[in-house]
Design a protein around this motif. Structure first.
Motif, PDB file in Angstrom:
ATOM      1  N   SER A 249       0.836  -1.206   0.000  1.00 29.33           N
ATOM      2  CA  SER A 249       0.000   0.000   0.000  1.00 29.33           C
ATOM      3  C   SER A 249       0.869   1.254   0.000  1.00 29.33           C
ATOM      4  O   SER A 249       0.644   2.187  -0.787  1.00 29.33           O
ATOM      5  N   LYS A 250       1.853   1.268   0.861  1.00 28.85           N
ATOM      6  CA  LYS A 250       2.745   2.428   0.948  1.00 28.85           C
ATOM      7  C   LYS A 250       3.538   2.606  -0.339  1.00 28.85           C
ATOM      8  O   LYS A 250       3.735   3.723  -0.811  1.00 28.85           O
ATOM      9  N   HIS A 252       2.688   1.848  -3.415  1.00 25.09           N
ATOM     10  CA  HIS A 252       1.883   2.396  -4.509  1.00 25.09           C
ATOM     11  C   HIS A 252       1.759   3.904  -4.399  1.00 25.09           C
ATOM     12  O   HIS A 252       1.835   4.616  -5.401  1.00 25.09           O
ATOM     13  N   SER A 253       1.573   4.394  -3.204  1.00 21.02           N
ATOM     14  CA  SER A 253       1.457   5.842  -3.025  1.00 21.02           C
ATOM     15  C   SER A 253       2.771   6.540  -3.363  1.00 21.02           C
ATOM     16  O   SER A 253       2.790   7.599  -3.995  1.00 21.02           O
ATOM     17  N   GLN A 254       3.869   5.940  -2.956  1.00 16.85           N
ATOM     18  CA  GLN A 254       5.178   6.547  -3.197  1.00 16.85           C
ATOM     19  C   GLN A 254       5.552   6.550  -4.672  1.00 16.85           C
ATOM     20  O   GLN A 254       6.095   7.533  -5.184  1.00 16.85           O
ATOM     21  N   ARG A 258       2.003  10.660  -4.889  1.00 17.06           N
ATOM     22  CA  ARG A 258       0.713  11.245  -4.540  1.00 17.06           C
ATOM     23  C   ARG A 258       0.663  11.507  -3.037  1.00 17.06           C
ATOM     24  O   ARG A 258       1.097  10.685  -2.238  1.00 17.06           O
ATOM     25  N   SER A 259       0.101  12.637  -2.677  1.00 16.22           N
ATOM     26  CA  SER A 259      -0.016  12.968  -1.260  1.00 16.22           C
ATOM     27  C   SER A 259      -1.189  12.231  -0.612  1.00 16.22           C
ATOM     28  O   SER A 259      -1.215  12.026   0.592  1.00 16.22           O
ATOM     29  N   GLN A 260      -2.181  11.846  -1.414  1.00 18.78           N
ATOM     30  CA  GLN A 260      -3.344  11.138  -0.895  1.00 18.78           C
ATOM     31  C   GLN A 260      -3.257   9.661  -1.272  1.00 18.78           C
ATOM     32  O   GLN A 260      -2.637   9.296  -2.265  1.00 18.78           O
ATOM     33  N   GLU A 261      -3.902   8.832  -0.449  1.00 18.44           N
ATOM     34  CA  GLU A 261      -3.836   7.404  -0.738  1.00 18.44           C
ATOM     35  C   GLU A 261      -4.641   7.071  -1.991  1.00 18.44           C
ATOM     36  O   GLU A 261      -5.567   7.798  -2.368  1.00 18.44           O
ATOM     37  N   ILE A 262      -4.258   5.969  -2.628  1.00 17.73           N
ATOM     38  CA  ILE A 262      -4.980   5.489  -3.802  1.00 17.73           C
ATOM     39  C   ILE A 262      -6.076   4.552  -3.320  1.00 17.73           C
ATOM     40  O   ILE A 262      -5.794   3.571  -2.634  1.00 17.73           O
ATOM     41  N   ASP A 309      -6.387   3.217   2.841  1.00 13.63           N
ATOM     42  CA  ASP A 309      -6.700   3.173   1.411  1.00 13.63           C
ATOM     43  C   ASP A 309      -7.729   2.116   1.038  1.00 13.63           C
ATOM     44  O   ASP A 309      -8.428   2.250   0.033  1.00 13.63           O
TER      45      ASP A 309
END
Length: 395
Positions: A249-250, A252-254, A258-262, A309
């Motif tokens: 999860s972490k 994918h965001s990195q 993106r500042s917001q979760e997917i 997320d």
């Protein structure tokens, strides 16, 4: 005259050599020639990556608990007037009808795909169970339930086999970097179960989001059965799996900066203990039977809430439950019993669940996921659509 005779002798000699070589070729390669009559094909792959359509939608069909046998295995819990003509083929027809009616972009099978004790050939049953999905050419993926491994394959063998089937995106387990060669990947071994993986869904073609993940699908192996302190219980999602889930999860965001979760969804078979104990903020659908889960609470709900997320998790196992219940902001939705060889209740239609994610429309661009909706269809004459609800909105 003499030269003519020599020419004829040479021709006959060459002809005999040619015939001899052909006979020798047939004798030595007869097995290969026999095999060559068979149709040998490689796995067919879907178009990748998974992505939203140009209208900003991505639709998933969830199929829970097919309990497929041999193809002719009799139905359970139907009216006596239906019994003689009811078999696994009813499950096949229902799946074909759902695919035709809903035209999903992806199919998620959430375990007990086959009923292992009702077949002596797991591979044959898998081909028949997943046949309509493969025939459709749609991308699909599966996790295991607690009955799949009761035939001729272990759980590891099942997931490896399923991953090699036409149009399947299933994976035996996540890929990780090979410590001996940074340019290669290998299947992660330090994780419990088989069938833990994630799939990314990209934006629509022709838009800025076309080359990035805007939606995630996580798949987890909830196990089968276990003995804890002398008590038999159902399986559960282990800490090693939750560690991987948090990291994925972490990551994918990195990777998308993106500042917001997917927004993400999770798929597994056996419900978590909190579904039995509650309390739910909301319940939508039918709660018809006792929740059969593990006596072990491994912290799945706590993990999902902390991640933020995963907006909804889709499960199976309890065939007479088809509700969605909200626990601490995360929806847990049953698929409802799909298959006719699985237990049910006479007069209570088999059913499947549909999930629809919709992107938000900007001025000239599709933005992130705006809403996630769901509904069910019954296997009746009209494929009746019931229990439409909005699970999540970005606002």
């Amino acid at each position: 005259m003499q030269s003519s005779t020599k020419w004829i002798q040479s021709f006959i000699y060459l002809t005999l050599i040619t015939i001899s070589l052909n006979l020798l070729h047939i004798l030595l390669l007869s097995d290969r020639l026999i095999i060559s009559h068979l149709k040998i094909t490689l796995k067919k792959h879907p178009d990748l990556p998974l992505r939203f359509n140009s209208d900003g939608t991505f639709k998933i069909l969830q199929v829970a608990d097919m309990h497929y046998g041999t193809g002719l295995t009799r139905c359970r819990d139907v009216f006596s007037s239906e019994f003689d003509s009811c078999s696994d083929l009813n499950t096949t027809r229902f799946l074909k009808r759902m695919i035709e009616a809903e035209k999903p972009d992806f199919i998620a099978f959430t375990g007990d795909n086959i009923f292992g004790s009702s077949t002596n050939d797991a591979a044959e049953s898998l081909f028949k169970a997943f046949g309509p999905a493969m025939d459709s050419g749609l991308p699909w993926a599966a996790v295991l339930g607690n009955h799949d491994q009761e035939s001729t394959m272990t759980r590891e063998e099942l997931m490896s086999f399923i991953s090699l089937m036409d149009y399947s995106l299933s994976q035996p387990n996540p890929l990780t970097q090979d410590p001996t060669d940074p340019t290669k990947q290998q299947i992660m071994t330090e994780i419990d179960g088989f069938g833990n993986y994630d799939l990314s869904v990209w934006g629509p073609p022709g838009y800025q989001s076309a080359n990035q993940t805007v939606f995630n699908l996580f798949f987890l192996d909830s196990g089968d059965r276990a003995v804890v302190d002398g008590f038999r219980t159902y399986g559960w999602i282990k800490e090693s799996q939750l560690n991987w889930l948090r990291g994925a999860s972490k990551g994918h965001s990195q990777e998308n900066h993106r500042s917001q979760e997917i927004p993400s969804l999770a798929f597994f078979h056996i419900p978590i203990p909190e579904i039995r104990s509650g309390p739910f903020r909301e319940v939508f659908g039918e709660y018809r039977e006792h929740v059969a889960c593990s006596i072990v609470n491994s912290g799945v709900l706590k993990t999902l809430v902390s991640m933020g997320d995963v907006k909804a998790a889709f499960i199976g196992h309890d065939h007479l439950n088809d509700f969605c219940g909200n626990l601490n902001g995360v929806w847990f939705c049953y698929g409802g019993g799909f298959g006719y060889h699985g237990y049910g209740r006479a007069g209570w239609s088999r059913r499947g669940r549909v999930i629809l994610a919709q992107l938000k429309k900007g001025k000239n661009e599709w933005l992130g996921v705006e809403t996630i909706k769901t509904w069910k269809r019954l296997d009746d004459e009209n494929l009746t659509k019931i229990d439409q609800q909005i699970l999540w909105t970005s606002s």
